[in-house]
Structure formats: C-alpha cells, structure tokens
Scaffold this active site. Structure first.
Site, PDB file in Angstrom:
ATOM      1  N   HIS A   1      12.056   2.640  -3.011  1.00 21.02           N
ATOM      2  CA  HIS A   1      10.824   2.699  -2.213  1.00 21.02           C
ATOM      3  C   HIS A   1      10.244   4.096  -2.072  1.00 21.02           C
ATOM      4  O   HIS A   1       9.140   4.263  -1.569  1.00 21.02           O
ATOM      5  CB  HIS A   1      11.070   2.123  -0.811  1.00 21.02           C
TER       6      HIS A   1
HETATM    7  C1  UD1 Z   1       9.303   5.297   5.548  1.00 16.36           C
HETATM    8  C2  UD1 Z   1       9.998   6.647   5.761  1.00 16.36           C
HETATM    9  C3  UD1 Z   1      11.196   6.748   4.837  1.00 16.36           C
HETATM   10  C4  UD1 Z   1      12.119   5.551   4.999  1.00 16.36           C
HETATM   11  C5  UD1 Z   1      11.307   4.290   4.777  1.00 16.36           C
HETATM   12  C6  UD1 Z   1      12.136   3.034   4.915  1.00 16.36           C
HETATM   13  C7  UD1 Z   1       8.508   8.507   6.376  1.00 16.36           C
HETATM   14  C8  UD1 Z   1       7.944   9.794   5.901  1.00 16.36           C
HETATM   15  N1  UD1 Z   1       9.117   7.752   5.447  1.00 16.36           N
HETATM   16  O1  UD1 Z   1       8.828   5.267   4.215  1.00 16.36           O
HETATM   17  O2  UD1 Z   1      11.925   7.922   5.162  1.00 16.36           O
HETATM   18  O3  UD1 Z   1      13.158   5.656   4.067  1.00 16.36           O
HETATM   19  O4  UD1 Z   1      10.252   4.267   5.739  1.00 16.36           O
HETATM   20  O5  UD1 Z   1      11.386   1.931   4.470  1.00 16.36           O
HETATM   21  O6  UD1 Z   1       8.392   8.207   7.531  1.00 16.36           O
HETATM   22  N2  UD1 Z   1       4.080  -1.028   4.373  1.00 16.36           N
HETATM   23  C9  UD1 Z   1       3.761  -2.337   4.617  1.00 16.36           C
HETATM   24  N3  UD1 Z   1       4.387  -2.967   5.659  1.00 16.36           N
HETATM   25  C10 UD1 Z   1       5.273  -2.343   6.441  1.00 16.36           C
HETATM   26  C11 UD1 Z   1       5.592  -1.002   6.191  1.00 16.36           C
HETATM   27  C12 UD1 Z   1       5.000  -0.347   5.147  1.00 16.36           C
HETATM   28  O7  UD1 Z   1       2.952  -2.940   3.939  1.00 16.36           O
HETATM   29  O8  UD1 Z   1       5.798  -2.975   7.384  1.00 16.36           O
HETATM   30  C13 UD1 Z   1       3.417  -0.347   3.241  1.00 16.36           C
HETATM   31  C14 UD1 Z   1       2.098   0.235   3.667  1.00 16.36           C
HETATM   32  O9  UD1 Z   1       1.226   0.144   2.591  1.00 16.36           O
HETATM   33  C15 UD1 Z   1       2.425   1.699   3.888  1.00 16.36           C
HETATM   34  C16 UD1 Z   1       3.475   1.918   2.810  1.00 16.36           C
HETATM   35  O10 UD1 Z   1       4.208   0.697   2.756  1.00 16.36           O
HETATM   36  O11 UD1 Z   1       1.331   2.523   3.790  1.00 16.36           O
HETATM   37  C17 UD1 Z   1       4.411   3.026   3.115  1.00 16.36           C
HETATM   38  O12 UD1 Z   1       4.928   2.890   4.438  1.00 16.36           O
HETATM   39  P1  UD1 Z   1       5.325   4.196   5.267  1.00 16.36           P
HETATM   40  O13 UD1 Z   1       5.874   3.838   6.596  1.00 16.36           O
HETATM   41  O14 UD1 Z   1       4.219   5.187   5.220  1.00 16.36           O
HETATM   42  O15 UD1 Z   1       6.467   4.836   4.384  1.00 16.36           O
HETATM   43  P2  UD1 Z   1       7.763   4.191   3.736  1.00 16.36           P
HETATM   44  O16 UD1 Z   1       7.637   4.351   2.282  1.00 16.36           O
HETATM   45  O17 UD1 Z   1       8.104   2.840   4.267  1.00 16.36           O
END
Ligand code: UD1
Length: 365
Positions: free
Chosen positions: A200
């Site tokens: 991820h």
């Molecule tokens: C975040 C953490 C990372 C952790 C990971 C676990 C930071 C900088 N990163 O990364 O350290 O390992 O969580 O998963 O805080 N999205 C959804 N639904 C959700 C959550 C995310 O659709 O419930 C999608 C969205 O498009 C979002 C993207 O995933 O913009 C990334 O989510 P984000 O929370 O920004 O970062 P992660 O890659 O999940």
C-alpha cells in the site's frame, strides 16, 4: 486518545482498556483518516473498541490537507474536553496532528511507539515520527534500538520509557482467543500452502514500474498468493496486470478485518509486505517476512532473522521467496517486553510520572 488509521486501532485498544480499568476517564477521538467500513469500522467491532466519542471526518486529500484539517478539528476538541494528557500512537498523519495540536495549547502528549527510525526522510511517517517524538512529554519505546535513537537525538532520558510493543499485546491476546480456520472468503478454495502479501505504500503503488515488478513477482511465485488489496493500490493497479495476476494464482481479496487478517497470517507460509506493523506481527507468529522496501524502522525484526529487505526488484523477490520456501519453518526470538503487559506499563508510567506532564515555560524538552 487519538486514532485515525487501520494500524492505530490495535494499538489504542489495550491502552483504553487499561485506562478505564484504572478509573481514569478517556475520550477516544477518531480523525476519520481511514473511513471505509473495511479500513475502520470492522476494526472497532473486531477489537471490541468503544465507539469513538468524537469523529472528525477528515478523509482523503494531500498530506498537508489531511494533517491541517485534523489539526484544526482536534484543537477544537481539546479546548472543549480539556484533557490532562493526549495519547497518540504510531506514525501516521493523524498521530502528527494529534500531537501538534495538543502541545501548541500546552496539553502534554504521550507518544506510544516512540523512537522508531528508518532514517529515510522521504518517508512521510519518518517525518511524523521525528516531529512527534521531539514535542512529546512522555515517550514509550517498543525496543531498545528505539530508546537508543531517542537518546542519540538528545531527548531527555527521564522522558523515555522502554515498555515494549503494544501491538504485540493485542496480537498475543487474539492469537489465544480465536479459532485458526481460514476466513470465510477463502474457506472453499482448498488452498494448502500460500504466500500472504500486502502492498500500500505510495512509493510502490504510485510508481508504475515498481508496482509492475512487485505484481509480476507475485504471479511467478511457486505458491498461490493471497492479496488483500488496500484502496489506494486497487485504484492504481492496471486492469491487464490484475488479470495477469488473477490468472496466475493471485487471489485478490477486499481489505481484511483484524481477526481475518490474523487468521490469514497464521496460516501463511511467507509474508510479503511493505507495511510496518506486519513485519512485527510476522515475527511474533513465526512466519518469515520479506519486506518490499529498501529500509525499515522495525530493525529488530531484521536483527532477529525474521525479516529481510528485498525492495521491489522482481528477480530478487522471487529468489528470496524461493529460498525461504525451500527451508524448514523456524521460530524467532521475541524482543524483550513484547508481551501482554505493555498497556499496563504505559498507564502505570503515566500515573507515576505526572510531574513530566506539565509544559513549563523555558523548559527544554
Ligand atoms: C496511511 C499511513 C501509513 C499506514 C497506512 C495503513 C500516513 C502518512 N500514512 O497510509 O503509514 O501504513 O495508512 O493503511 O498517515 N482510502 C480509502 N478508504 C480508506 C482509507 C484510504 O479509500 O478508508 C484511500 C483514499 O483514496 C486515500 C488513500 O487511500 O486518499 C490513501 O489513504 P491515506 O490515509 O492518505 O494513506 P494510506 O496509504 O492509507
């Protein structure tokens, strides 16, 4: 307690239980950084967490947007609730916002999982870790190397507490309590031995060349690969590559809840991941791990022989996976204090050291 993402929830669960058992009141704030049913809600039911007292609904966006929105909303909550202490866990953007909003209005912060360093400033979590540790009044370190990092950075040793790994506490409690059957999504597949994979991290998912190398390596492994897919990765994976993998023994699953993912790990022969926490969970379960990154903040997992960095080169991933799969299963030594008493140590240390919780003018942290 501030939490916002999937890897936060298993860390706050035992701490909340311990706080409440001591008769101290606790307000759980969910920033909303992770918001899907399968990325957030299922963890609350699996882990027996209380509903958040406050839900901020900060979701999506860039790092600055996400952190900024959480900062603004958390400040309002802190001003209303007037907590004596804010506890943040891990290294995600919600952790940074939780700590920064508090210390700016002189509410003390305890950081759980303090001191981990990948020494890679291009990693958003490394920036979060450094800042949160620098501004926290109490730092709870999971390993001796984390303590050493904090001391090297000049943090006053009276603020550093070596308590062990709270995520290990949750895992050990659940391993004892659950049945070890494969989750329903795979129960009819007669899988036998398989590799479990997660990907991820943005540097892997958002770089088409890297993502292709990783996915093609999965397709060429000698065992089936079970691959619960993070929403970010699902959005980046080209259709044709997904099809190639599906035709070559890769089982795509939706994101798994805490218990189902634990079952998937327990039954797997090898883990391939770019996650942080999974490197540690693999060690605890005695499953070998290959990490699809070029560095790790979880250095104990490498030193104890449970984990190896393989980066994203297809040839190397396949070579190392084949090597491990040809070896007999091993178990690994567990780092000191990775046990079922971590949350107890944290809460006891807070109670015994309330003198550290005052933010005094002109005091050096
Ligand atoms: C975040 C953490 C990372 C952790 C990971 C676990 C930071 C900088 N990163 O990364 O350290 O390992 O969580 O998963 O805080 N999205 C959804 N639904 C959700 C959550 C995310 O659709 O419930 C999608 C969205 O498009 C979002 C993207 O995933 O913009 C990334 O989510 P984000 O929370 O920004 O970062 P992660 O890659 O999940």
């Amino acid at each position: 307690m501030v939490a916002g993402t999937r890897p936060n929830f298993m860390k706050v669960a035992p701490i909340i239980r311990e706080i409440e058992a001591k008769g101290i009141s606790c307000c759980l704030v969910h920033t909303g950084q992770h918001f899907d049913e399968l990325m957030s809600k299922i963890f609350f039911s699996d882990l027996g967490l209380p509903e958040p007292d406050v839900y901020l609904g900060v979701k999506g966006g860039t790092h600055a947007y996400q952190t900024g929105e959480a900062l603004k909303a958390l400040e309002t909550v802190y001003i209303q609730e007037k907590p004596d202490l804010v506890v943040v866990v891990g290294d995600v953007n919600s952790t940074l916002a939780g700590a920064l909003a508090a210390v700016k209005i002189r509410i003390p912060v305890a950081h759980v999982e303090a001191g981990y360093r990948s020494h890679d400033i291009a990693m958003p979590e490394e920036i979060n870790r450094i800042i949160v540790d620098r501004i926290s009044q109490m730092l709870f370190a999971p390993t001796q190397d984390a303590v050493d990092n904090l001391v090297k950075e000049g943090i006053d040793s009276k603020r550093i507490f070596f308590v062990g790994n709270v995520m290990a506490q949750t895992l050990l409690e659940f391993v004892e309590a659950i049945d070890k059957e494969l989750p329903e999504a795979l129960s009819d597949k007669h899988l036998g031995d398989y590799v479990l994979a997660t990907v991820h991290r943005a540097e892997n998912t958002d770089d088409p060349r890297r993502l292709r190398q990783i996915m093609e390596s999965f397709a060429e492994l000698p065992l089936p690969v079970v691959f619960p897919i993070h929403p970010r990765t699902a959005g980046k994976l080209p259709k044709e590559l997904k099809q190639l993998c599906a035709d070559s023994g890769v089982y795509f699953l939706r994101p798994q809840g805490y218990i189902d993912f634990l079952k998937l790990m327990i039954n797997s022969r090898l883990l391939l991941t770019d996650s942080g926490g999974i490197q540690e969970e693999a060690l605890l379960l005695g499953i070998p791990c290959l990490t699809l990154r070029y560095n790790t903040e979880r250095v104990a997992t490498i030193e104890l022989g449970a984990n190896k960095l393989v980066g994203t080169d297809k040839g190397l991933i396949i070579k190392e996976a084949r090597r491990i799969l040809s070896e007999p299963k091993k178990s690994y030594p567990v780092p000191p204090l990775w046990d079922k008493k971590v949350a107890g140590r944290i809460v006891d240390a807070v109670i015994a050291n309330s003198n550290l919780l005052e933010i005094k003018p002109q005091e050096k942290l």
